[in-house]
Write a protein that holds these residues in place. Structure first.
Motif, mmCIF file in Angstrom:
data_model
loop_
_atom_site.group_PDB
_atom_site.id
_atom_site.type_symbol
_atom_site.label_atom_id
_atom_site.label_comp_id
_atom_site.label_asym_id
_atom_site.label_seq_id
_atom_site.Cartn_x
_atom_site.Cartn_y
_atom_site.Cartn_z
ATOM 1 N N GLY A 21 14.397 -43.503 32.087
ATOM 2 C CA GLY A 21 13.334 -42.662 31.538
ATOM 3 C C GLY A 21 12.068 -42.767 32.364
ATOM 4 O O GLY A 21 11.410 -41.765 32.653
ATOM 5 N N GLU A 22 11.720 -43.994 32.763
ATOM 6 C CA GLU A 22 10.528 -44.194 33.595
ATOM 7 C C GLU A 22 10.703 -43.544 34.962
ATOM 8 O O GLU A 22 9.779 -42.922 35.487
ATOM 9 C CB GLU A 22 10.252 -45.694 33.785
ATOM 10 N N LEU A 23 11.887 -43.690 35.542
ATOM 11 C CA LEU A 23 12.134 -43.114 36.865
ATOM 12 C C LEU A 23 12.068 -41.589 36.812
ATOM 13 O O LEU A 23 11.630 -40.955 37.767
ATOM 14 C CB LEU A 23 13.494 -43.570 37.420
ATOM 15 N N ALA A 24 12.476 -41.015 35.700
ATOM 16 C CA ALA A 24 12.456 -39.550 35.576
ATOM 17 C C ALA A 24 11.027 -39.009 35.612
ATOM 18 O O ALA A 24 10.804 -37.874 36.023
ATOM 19 C CB ALA A 24 13.142 -39.119 34.284
ATOM 20 N N THR A 25 10.049 -39.832 35.192
ATOM 21 C CA THR A 25 8.677 -39.338 35.167
ATOM 22 C C THR A 25 7.974 -39.476 36.524
ATOM 23 O O THR A 25 6.865 -39.008 36.688
ATOM 24 C CB THR A 25 7.828 -40.077 34.111
ATOM 25 N N ILE A 26 8.629 -40.140 37.480
ATOM 26 C CA ILE A 26 8.017 -40.274 38.811
ATOM 27 C C ILE A 26 8.337 -39.017 39.599
ATOM 28 O O ILE A 26 9.502 -38.652 39.743
ATOM 29 C CB ILE A 26 8.568 -41.522 39.545
ATOM 30 N N ARG A 27 7.311 -38.371 40.112
ATOM 31 C CA ARG A 27 7.567 -37.095 40.798
ATOM 32 C C ARG A 27 7.992 -37.336 42.243
ATOM 33 O O ARG A 27 7.499 -38.229 42.912
ATOM 34 C CB ARG A 27 6.372 -36.167 40.719
ATOM 35 N N ALA A 28 8.916 -36.519 42.678
ATOM 36 C CA ALA A 28 9.463 -36.682 44.019
ATOM 37 C C ALA A 28 9.426 -35.357 44.764
ATOM 38 O O ALA A 28 10.453 -34.725 44.970
ATOM 39 C CB ALA A 28 10.891 -37.203 43.937
ATOM 40 N N GLY A 29 8.231 -34.900 45.117
ATOM 41 C CA GLY A 29 8.122 -33.696 45.936
ATOM 42 C C GLY A 29 8.473 -32.394 45.239
ATOM 43 O O GLY A 29 7.819 -31.393 45.436
ATOM 44 N N ARG A 30 9.501 -32.424 44.435
ATOM 45 C CA ARG A 30 9.900 -31.215 43.708
ATOM 46 C C ARG A 30 9.238 -31.227 42.335
ATOM 47 O O ARG A 30 8.958 -32.280 41.803
ATOM 48 C CB ARG A 30 11.415 -31.153 43.504
ATOM 49 N N ALA A 31 9.050 -30.068 41.775
ATOM 50 C CA ALA A 31 8.466 -29.975 40.439
ATOM 51 C C ALA A 31 9.526 -30.388 39.425
ATOM 52 O O ALA A 31 10.624 -29.838 39.405
ATOM 53 C CB ALA A 31 8.008 -28.559 40.175
ATOM 54 N N ASN A 32 9.211 -31.373 38.620
ATOM 55 C CA ASN A 32 10.150 -31.854 37.617
ATOM 56 C C ASN A 32 9.418 -31.905 36.276
ATOM 57 O O ASN A 32 8.450 -32.653 36.141
ATOM 58 C CB ASN A 32 10.642 -33.246 38.030
#
Length: 183
Positions: A21-32
């Motif tokens: 869940g925490e990793l999902a909130t980290i943004r990685a260049g793409r809009a998430n």
């Protein structure tokens, strides 16, 4: 599986779910849209997640569009985003809010990857603590109706469980780091 082990497996599963869940909130260049998960707005006096007061979509690879169901929520959502740690200024056109994600710099990518590793280490420590708690609980069973061999078996099963979850944490961290470092 022994019911004594199921308690610890449940705790390890929660730890892994929490990490993911925490990793999902980290943004990685793409809009998430998951970057908005922790944000809440004041909706008639109750803190409410943005996804429950607006339609959140990703029309382009690096843009999130937020369309509130009620016009009066625009300002609230905009304020919540500005006060968050997302680091993106929202643009408000009167009916929708757009978040445009800039390309991540190499330096920022490395910082994020380090942060992901740190979160992974935290999850591993939590899993090892669960293992320690389990082993302590099993040792307390000595002298009761359970044989020492059974206790050894439980400890060995708990170790296998721990190894399995540590491997899953490593996999999650590795996948997120790859996602972040991909340009």
């Amino acid at each position: 599986m022994d019911e004594k082990l199921q308690v610890y497996e449940g705790k390890m599963t929660k730890t892994l779910d929490n990490l993911n869940g925490e990793l999902a909130t980290i943004r990685a260049g793409r809009a998430n849209p998951n970057v908005l998960n922790k944000l809440t707005v004041n909706y008639y006096g109750a803190p409410t997640p943005i996804q429950q007061v607006a339609n959140v979509s990703v029309p382009e690879a690096r843009m999130i569009q937020i369309q509130p169901w009620e016009k009066n929520m625009l300002k609230e959502i905009e304020k919540a985003i500005q006060m968050s740690d997302i680091g993106i200024n929202p643009t408000n056109d009167g009916s929708t809010i757009r978040l445009v994600f800039p390309e991540l710099t190499e330096e920022r990518r490395k910082e994020l990857a380090k942060d992901v590793k740190k979160k992974g280490e935290g999850a591993k420590v939590a899993i090892r603590n669960i293992r320690r708690d389990g082993n302590d609980a099993f040792k307390k069973l000595k002298g009761s109706e359970i044989s020492e061999d059974s206790i050894k078996d439980l400890e060995s099963e708990l170790q296998k469980l721990t190894d399995k979850f540590i491997e899953k944490v490593d996999k999650s961290v590795e996948n997120k780091s790859k996602e972040i470092m991909t340009v």
